[in-house]
Enzyme design. Sequence first.
Site, mmCIF file in Angstrom:
data_model
loop_
_atom_site.group_PDB
_atom_site.id
_atom_site.type_symbol
_atom_site.label_atom_id
_atom_site.label_comp_id
_atom_site.label_asym_id
_atom_site.label_seq_id
_atom_site.Cartn_x
_atom_site.Cartn_y
_atom_site.Cartn_z
ATOM 1 N N LYS A 1 0.535 22.786 -15.827
ATOM 2 C CA LYS A 1 0.028 24.159 -15.912
ATOM 3 C C LYS A 1 0.913 24.976 -16.832
ATOM 4 O O LYS A 1 2.129 24.843 -16.820
ATOM 5 C CB LYS A 1 -0.067 24.796 -14.517
ATOM 6 C CG LYS A 1 1.219 24.786 -13.748
ATOM 7 C CD LYS A 1 1.027 25.350 -12.336
ATOM 8 C CE LYS A 1 2.310 25.257 -11.560
ATOM 9 N NZ LYS A 1 2.186 25.585 -10.151
ATOM 10 N N LYS B 1 -7.103 28.204 -16.579
ATOM 11 C CA LYS B 1 -6.523 28.301 -15.237
ATOM 12 C C LYS B 1 -6.951 29.652 -14.675
ATOM 13 O O LYS B 1 -6.385 30.683 -15.003
ATOM 14 C CB LYS B 1 -5.000 28.196 -15.286
ATOM 15 C CG LYS B 1 -4.377 28.215 -13.901
ATOM 16 C CD LYS B 1 -2.880 28.037 -13.973
ATOM 17 C CE LYS B 1 -2.268 27.762 -12.611
ATOM 18 N NZ LYS B 1 -2.653 28.704 -11.573
HETATM 19 P P1 AMP Z 1 -0.316 27.269 -8.879
HETATM 20 O O1 AMP Z 1 -0.929 27.943 -7.694
HETATM 21 O O2 AMP Z 1 0.300 28.194 -9.857
HETATM 22 O O3 AMP Z 1 0.556 26.101 -8.494
HETATM 23 O O4 AMP Z 1 -1.528 26.612 -9.704
HETATM 24 C C1 AMP Z 1 -2.436 25.712 -9.134
HETATM 25 C C2 AMP Z 1 -3.696 26.432 -8.740
HETATM 26 O O5 AMP Z 1 -4.427 26.853 -9.865
HETATM 27 C C3 AMP Z 1 -4.702 25.561 -8.008
HETATM 28 O O6 AMP Z 1 -4.393 25.433 -6.656
HETATM 29 C C4 AMP Z 1 -6.008 26.282 -8.231
HETATM 30 O O7 AMP Z 1 -6.221 27.247 -7.222
HETATM 31 C C5 AMP Z 1 -5.794 27.038 -9.517
HETATM 32 N N1 AMP Z 1 -6.641 26.628 -10.655
HETATM 33 C C6 AMP Z 1 -7.197 27.490 -11.519
HETATM 34 N N2 AMP Z 1 -7.867 26.857 -12.484
HETATM 35 C C7 AMP Z 1 -7.740 25.525 -12.239
HETATM 36 C C8 AMP Z 1 -8.196 24.350 -12.909
HETATM 37 N N3 AMP Z 1 -8.904 24.413 -14.046
HETATM 38 N N4 AMP Z 1 -7.850 23.147 -12.352
HETATM 39 C C9 AMP Z 1 -7.108 23.083 -11.237
HETATM 40 N N5 AMP Z 1 -6.654 24.164 -10.572
HETATM 41 C C10 AMP Z 1 -6.953 25.377 -11.066
#
Ligand code: AMP
Length: 588
Positions: free
Chosen positions: A423, A252
Amino acid sequence: MEYSILAESFKKMESTRKRLELTQFLVELFEKTPHEVISKITYLLQGKLRPDFEGIEIGIAEKLAIKAISKSSGIAIKKIEEEYVKGGDLGHAAAIILEQKTQTTFLMENITVERVYETLFKIAKLEGSGSQDMKIKYISSLLNDANPLEASFILKILLGTLRLGVAENTVMDALAIAYSGSKENRKILENAYNVSSDLGKVAETIATKGIEGIEKFQIKLFSPIRPMLADRVKSEKEVIEKMGKEFAIEYKLDGERVQIHIENEKIELFSRSLEKISNYYPDIIEKIPKIIQAENAILEAEIVAINENTGAFLPFQELMHRRRKYKIEKAVSEYPITVNFFDILYCNGKNCTELSYSERRSKLENIVKENEFAKYIPMIKAKNENEIAEFFENSINAGSEGLMLKMLDKPYQAGSRGSHWLKLKREYRNELGDSLDLVVIGGFFGKGRRTGSYGTLLLATYDENTDTFPSICKVGTGFTDESLDQLYQILNPKITIKKNPRINSEMEPEIWFEPELVIEIIASEITLSPIHRAARDEIRKDAGLALRFPKFTGKIRVEKIAEDASTNEEVISLYKGQNKSAHNKNLM
Ligand code: AMP
C-alpha cells in the site's frame, strides 16, 4: 470432564505471563481434555463461548453477579460489596465469601465443564422480561456446587474479566504440540484458522482427525475468512524494487472493508475484524444479491460513503453515522454509499483463494454485474514508476487515500501481511507525516477539562514476536469535543482494574484499558526513549522508541482489532527511514 481440572489450569496460567510457560500449561490441559469438549475448552480459555463472528456476548453486570453470590452463599450483599472493594476483583471476592460458606455445606456435586458451558450459554441467550431473575438463578445454582476456586473463574468468565493473556498463536502452538507432537505444525493449523476464524473448530479437528484432517480443512460459507493485508511502501521506487515485474494497481479507497457471504437470497456481511455488520447496511443486503451471478460466493469490497449529488467519495468517518441501532433507514438515505468490489474468495462451491490475482479479478468481473451502487475498484496493470505516479494522482483526485499494488500471479493469503500486496498512501510519502494505527492501553483525566472524558491516552504498538502491546507515546492533542465524547463511550466498558498481562508499559496511567481500541496517530518524529517500550533494545540497549508530538487524526479505527495495529517492525523501519532522509538532507 471435571471443571476443577480447568479451574486449576486457569490458576496456573494466571500466575505467569511467559509465553513458553503458558504454552506448556495449555499442552498439559489439552492432554487431559476429552475430544468432545476440546472446542468448548478452547473458547472458554479466551473468555468466549463461540467464535467472535457469531456475536454471542456473555457479559453480565457486576450488580447481578453480586446478587447471585449472595443468593448462593446466604451472605448479605453489603458484605460481598465490601470484600469486592477491598480486593478489586469480584471473582476473587466470591472465592473468599464462598470459602466461609463451604465449611457449612455437606453435599456438593462435582461440576463438569459441560455443565458450566451449557449454563453460561443459556445465560448468554436469555433476554427480555424476567431474564435477570433467571440469570441469578442459573449462576447461583452453579456457585452452589462450585468450590471457591471454581466459582472465581465462573464469575470471571461471566464478567468478562478472565485475563489469561493467551493469544490465538499461543493456543495454536499448544494444539500443535499436544496433538501432532511438534510445534512446527502450527503453520498448518494457522491456515485452517485463517480460513475459518474459528479456533474451537480448529482444535476439534486436530483432536479428532489429526494433521491430515486439518490439511483438508475447507472454507465454509458464512464463516468469515481472515483478511489478507498489505505491507506499506514509501515511494514508487520501492514498489518497483519489491514487485520486480508487471503488477496490478488499484485505488485505495477510504472506507470500510466488507466480506460478503452470499448464497441465493441469503447474505451476511462481516467487517475487517470479522464482526457481523449486516444490520448497518440494509441497502447492501437488499441490492447486492440481485447483481451476483453465482449460486454462492464470498466477495470482498470497500464500502465508501459518497456525496449523493456528485457521486464523489467521502472520508471514512462519514460511515460512522451508519453505526446505530435505531432509525437505520434514516441513516441509509442521509448517508448513501457505494460498494466497490476488489476480490473473490469463493464461488459456486469452490475455493478461489488459491487462484492468482489475475484469475480472481476476471472471475470477479464475470460474477458481479456493475451498476450505480456496486462497482469494481478501478484497476490498471503497470510496470514503471511513471504509471504508478499518474494513477496515484488520479486516485487522490477521486478522493481516495492512495494505491494498493498487487502481484498478478499470487494467491490470496488469508490472515497474513506480506509483500504480495503493498500500500502506498499519501501520508507515507512525506518524510515524517506518517500515520500509525495504535492501541489505546491507558487513560489520564486531563486537568481543567470537562469531566466525563479522558484528556490524554496512553498508546501502544503490537509486538508480533512476543504477542504484547508495548507503550509508544501519550497523546493529548487532536481531540474535538465530539471525538472525546465518542472515545469516552467506547473506552468506558474496556476499563480494567489490573493491567492486562499483554500490556508492556513502565508508565502508569490513571486508568488501564483492555488493549482493544485502535486509533490513528500522526507525529513529527520517532525518537529513542528511556521510558517507552516499543522496539526496546532493538536500536539501542535500554531504550525504546517513542513518538514526538503525536496527534490524533480523528480516525477511530473501529474496523481494526488490536493485533492489526502498527507493529514494532513498522516503527523501526520508519525510524530508520527518517534518519536516512535526515542524513541525506544534511549532505545536501
Ligand atoms: P490499512 O487499513 O491502511 O492497513 O489498509 C488496508 C485497508 O485498505 C483494507 O483493510 C481495506 O479496508 C482498504 N482498501 C481500500 N482499497 C482497497 C483495495 N483496492 N484492496 C484492498 N484493500 C483496500
